[in-house]
Write a protein that holds these residues in place. Structure first.
Motif, PDB file in Angstrom:
ATOM      1  N   UNK A 153       0.799  -1.224   0.000  1.00 19.00           N
ATOM      2  CA  UNK A 153       0.000   0.000   0.000  1.00 19.00           C
ATOM      3  C   UNK A 153       0.834   1.277   0.000  1.00 19.00           C
ATOM      4  N   UNK A 154       2.145   1.148  -0.103  1.00 21.29           N
ATOM      5  CA  UNK A 154       2.983   2.340   0.024  1.00 21.29           C
ATOM      6  C   UNK A 154       4.142   2.298  -0.969  1.00 21.29           C
ATOM      7  N   UNK A 155       3.845   2.477  -2.245  1.00 21.17           N
ATOM      8  CA  UNK A 155       4.946   2.525  -3.206  1.00 21.17           C
ATOM      9  C   UNK A 155       5.740   3.817  -3.049  1.00 21.17           C
ATOM     10  N   UNK A 156       7.000   3.779  -3.450  1.00 25.64           N
ATOM     11  CA  UNK A 156       7.808   4.994  -3.441  1.00 25.64           C
ATOM     12  C   UNK A 156       8.226   5.427  -2.058  1.00 25.64           C
ATOM     13  N   UNK A 157       8.108   6.740  -1.820  1.00 28.70           N
ATOM     14  CA  UNK A 157       8.676   7.341  -0.618  1.00 28.70           C
ATOM     15  C   UNK A 157       8.023   6.854   0.666  1.00 28.70           C
ATOM     16  N   UNK A 158       6.712   6.587   0.680  1.00 25.17           N
ATOM     17  CA  UNK A 158       6.056   6.153   1.908  1.00 25.17           C
ATOM     18  C   UNK A 158       6.629   4.817   2.402  1.00 25.17           C
ATOM     19  N   UNK A 159       6.850   3.898   1.474  1.00 23.67           N
ATOM     20  CA  UNK A 159       7.464   2.626   1.846  1.00 23.67           C
ATOM     21  C   UNK A 159       8.878   2.813   2.359  1.00 23.67           C
ATOM     22  N   UNK A 160       9.619   3.745   1.746  1.00 24.62           N
ATOM     23  CA  UNK A 160      10.977   4.025   2.201  1.00 24.62           C
ATOM     24  C   UNK A 160      10.977   4.650   3.592  1.00 24.62           C
ATOM     25  N   UNK A 161      10.022   5.549   3.847  1.00 19.48           N
ATOM     26  CA  UNK A 161       9.911   6.175   5.164  1.00 19.48           C
ATOM     27  C   UNK A 161       9.593   5.128   6.226  1.00 19.48           C
ATOM     28  N   UNK A 192      -0.953   9.376   6.809  1.00 20.70           N
ATOM     29  CA  UNK A 192      -0.572   9.709   5.435  1.00 20.70           C
ATOM     30  C   UNK A 192      -0.912   8.571   4.480  1.00 20.70           C
ATOM     31  N   UNK A 193      -0.627   7.343   4.908  1.00 20.74           N
ATOM     32  CA  UNK A 193      -0.913   6.189   4.052  1.00 20.74           C
ATOM     33  C   UNK A 193      -2.409   6.029   3.824  1.00 20.74           C
ATOM     34  N   UNK A 194      -3.201   6.407   4.830  1.00 19.88           N
ATOM     35  CA  UNK A 194      -4.651   6.320   4.706  1.00 19.88           C
ATOM     36  C   UNK A 194      -5.179   7.350   3.714  1.00 19.88           C
ATOM     37  N   UNK A 195      -4.410   8.435   3.513  1.00 19.97           N
ATOM     38  CA  UNK A 195      -4.786   9.454   2.543  1.00 19.97           C
ATOM     39  C   UNK A 195      -6.039  10.215   2.901  1.00 19.97           C
ATOM     40  N   UNK A 196      -6.381  10.198   4.204  1.00 22.61           N
ATOM     41  CA  UNK A 196      -7.588  10.925   4.626  1.00 22.61           C
ATOM     42  C   UNK A 196      -8.874  10.192   4.342  1.00 22.61           C
ATOM     43  N   UNK A 197      -8.754   8.902   3.859  1.00 22.15           N
ATOM     44  CA  UNK A 197      -9.972   8.162   3.517  1.00 22.15           C
ATOM     45  C   UNK A 197     -10.853   7.948   4.739  1.00 22.15           C
ATOM     46  N   UNK A 198     -10.177   7.743   5.902  1.00 19.91           N
ATOM     47  CA  UNK A 198     -10.963   7.520   7.119  1.00 19.91           C
ATOM     48  C   UNK A 198     -11.743   8.749   7.535  1.00 19.91           C
ATOM     49  N   UNK A 199     -11.243   9.937   7.192  1.00 24.44           N
ATOM     50  CA  UNK A 199     -11.926  11.165   7.593  1.00 24.44           C
ATOM     51  C   UNK A 199     -13.215  11.391   6.810  1.00 24.44           C
ATOM     52  N   UNK A 211      -8.727   1.181  22.196  1.00 26.66           N
ATOM     53  CA  UNK A 211      -9.945   1.213  21.378  1.00 26.66           C
ATOM     54  C   UNK A 211      -9.975   2.471  20.521  1.00 26.66           C
ATOM     55  N   UNK A 212      -9.614   3.617  21.103  1.00 28.46           N
ATOM     56  CA  UNK A 212      -9.679   4.888  20.374  1.00 28.46           C
ATOM     57  C   UNK A 212      -8.762   4.868  19.159  1.00 28.46           C
ATOM     58  N   UNK A 213      -7.537   4.396  19.325  1.00 29.51           N
ATOM     59  CA  UNK A 213      -6.616   4.391  18.183  1.00 29.51           C
ATOM     60  C   UNK A 213      -7.080   3.419  17.110  1.00 29.51           C
ATOM     61  N   UNK A 214      -7.664   2.288  17.522  1.00 26.06           N
ATOM     62  CA  UNK A 214      -8.199   1.345  16.532  1.00 26.06           C
ATOM     63  C   UNK A 214      -9.390   1.942  15.793  1.00 26.06           C
ATOM     64  N   UNK A 215     -10.249   2.627  16.515  1.00 25.55           N
ATOM     65  CA  UNK A 215     -11.430   3.255  15.911  1.00 25.55           C
ATOM     66  C   UNK A 215     -11.041   4.296  14.871  1.00 25.55           C
ATOM     67  N   UNK A 216      -9.907   4.972  15.103  1.00 21.19           N
ATOM     68  CA  UNK A 216      -9.457   6.008  14.177  1.00 21.19           C
ATOM     69  C   UNK A 216      -8.653   5.450  13.012  1.00 21.19           C
ATOM     70  N   UNK A 217      -8.560   4.127  12.918  1.00 20.78           N
ATOM     71  CA  UNK A 217      -7.862   3.507  11.809  1.00 20.78           C
ATOM     72  C   UNK A 217      -6.365   3.391  12.030  1.00 20.78           C
ATOM     73  N   UNK A 218      -5.924   3.687  13.258  1.00 22.48           N
ATOM     74  CA  UNK A 218      -4.509   3.510  13.589  1.00 22.48           C
ATOM     75  C   UNK A 218      -4.340   2.110  14.186  1.00 22.48           C
ATOM     76  N   UNK A 219      -3.315   1.888  14.946  1.00 29.57           N
ATOM     77  CA  UNK A 219      -3.073   0.569  15.524  1.00 29.57           C
ATOM     78  C   UNK A 219      -3.320   0.637  17.021  1.00 29.57           C
TER      79      UNK A 219
END
Length: 420
Positions: free
Chosen positions: A140-148, A201-208, A257-265
């Motif tokens: 899910x992270x080609x280029x710079x995101x995968x490198x980061x 950043x990887x989510x691209x704001x889709x969760x928002x 729970x909060x971090x999972x709900x927000x799409x984080x880990x």
């Protein structure tokens, strides 16, 4: 196999066998890496019969609780430094440098460079070389995101394991070990913030886009808990210890729970939960015992399963070469950062190198970070295998490298030479 029998077999392999091997090796390597190595060996060789039911579902759940507790105690440690011994009677020990004697700006700059330089080196190396290798491109992270993502793992300093190593060293070279822990506290906190930012950043704001009232609760709840912690600390509130113990699982569950709900880990929330507990409460807790319980009795199942679930094809010679290359980059970058900007002008070049040797320890935190990134599609299986191998190598290297650097200094001191 019955679930209970599968869980018992799981515990026998990754908890009891790990502990037995650690003792048999004379505790010469950190206990944390043993279940990882067992999992890696079983994954590479295929020796584990499928009929055993390992990894078991119960083992997965127990291991997950263990790693949540490890992340939670890591958060607790960020606001509570381990107690330093009073005496420095051992031969070759360093004169103490009280933390208050350190320049805050100099210390902050040193801690920042110790994180930023390995991160930049790892990110650039990943972008220009590693993600171009077969199987290394992130789903899910080609280029710079995968490198980061790889750069973050290269920059990690393992706070819980480092604290354990410092405790093993005792009062020997106290000023160096305590300074390394203080820098690791800062870098560890920044790492978790960086992980959260990378996931967003990887989510691209889709969760928002599909935000609901529940997401608002997930944001408000940790903030309210953090505000409560700040107020309680400022007012010097000292509730009964039973109430403190009751507050711990509540904060852990709420923030996970909060971090999972927000799409984080969930591990990000567990770390944050530990960090918002008032320090005056934390000082009343047996942090060492809590960390040891998670490390010895629960988390080996998580780390053993992480090693076991690595694609056997990803554990070839190419991944091992990549792990050694990343290890060299990580070690050299950490050492260079501390030599370029020691946390105090009182530290010599050799002492700065010794602090860098401690900070290059990756330990469990890199594996936790890599697991989060792999689960979110920001690391491939090949990159994950190399980074887990890097974590094992760097952790095993920490103690011997630290002693080797200072052994040369002790030899010079005995010969009557000065060093710079």
């Amino acid at each position: 196999m019955q679930p209970i029998l599968a869980a018992l077999t799981d515990a026998l392999i990754f908890i009891l066998l790990s502990w037995g091997l650690w003792r048999a090796l004379g505790r010469s390597i950190p206990l944390a890496v043993v279940p990882i190595v067992i999992g890696l060996v079983l994954a590479a060789t295929g020796w584990l019969p499928a009929g055993l039911g390992v990894p078991s579902k119960i083992g997965d759940q127990v291991g997950w609780v263990g790693v949540l507790l490890l992340a939670f105690t890591a958060g607790l440690e960020t606001r509570h430094s381990p107690a330093a011994p009073e005496s420095e009677s051992e031969s070759g020990s360093e004169p103490p440098h009280p933390r208050g004697a350190l320049s805050l700006s100099r210390f902050t700059l040193s801690a920042a460079l110790a994180l930023v330089l390995p991160f930049l080196v790892g990110t650039l190396a990943a972008y220009w070389h590693f993600i171009g290798l077969p199987g290394w491109a992130a789903p899910r992270a080609p280029g710079w995101l995968g490198a980061v993502a790889i750069g973050l793992c290269v920059a990690v300093s393992a706070l819980p394991v480092l604290i354990g190593i410092v405790r093993e060293l005792g009062s020997l070279h106290r000023s160096l070990t305590q300074t390394a822990v203080a820098i690791a506290v800062v870098d560890d906190a920044v790492l978790w913030i960086g992980l959260a930012a990378l996931l967003l950043l990887a989510d691209g704001g889709a969760g928002l886009a599909g935000w609901s009232g529940l997401d608002g609760v997930a944001i408000a709840l940790p903030l309210l808990l953090a505000a409560f912690g700040v107020v309680a600390e400022r007012r010097g509130a000292t509730p009964p210890i039973a109430l403190v113990w009751l507050a711990l699982p509540v904060a852990l569950a709420a923030c996970a729970w909060a971090s999972s709900q927000l799409g984080l880990h969930a591990l990000l929330g567990a770390y944050f939960a530990g960090a918002i507990i008032p320090p005056s409460w934390t000082r009343r807790l047996p942090l060492h015992g809590m960390g040891q319980f998670a490390l010895i009795g629960l988390a080996p199942l998580f780390f053993g399963h992480s090693g076991l679930r690595i694609d056997g094809d990803a554990l070839g010679w190419a991944s091992l070469q990549a792990a050694f290359a990343l290890l060299a980059l990580s070690v050299l970058a950490k050492l260079a950062a501390l030599v370029l900007c020691p946390p105090s002008p009182r530290f010599s070049r050799r002492q700065a190198l010794a602090i860098g040797a401690l900070l290059q320890c990756k330990g469990l935190m890199e594996i936790v970070a890599a697991t989060i990134l792999r689960d979110k599609g920001l690391l491939s299986e090949y990159a994950f295998a190399a980074l887990v191998t890097l974590a094992v190598l760097s952790t095993v290297l920490t103690g011997p490298l630290f002693r080797a650097i200072l052994r040369g200094r002790a030899a010079q001191r005995r010969a009557g030479y000065e060093y710079s």
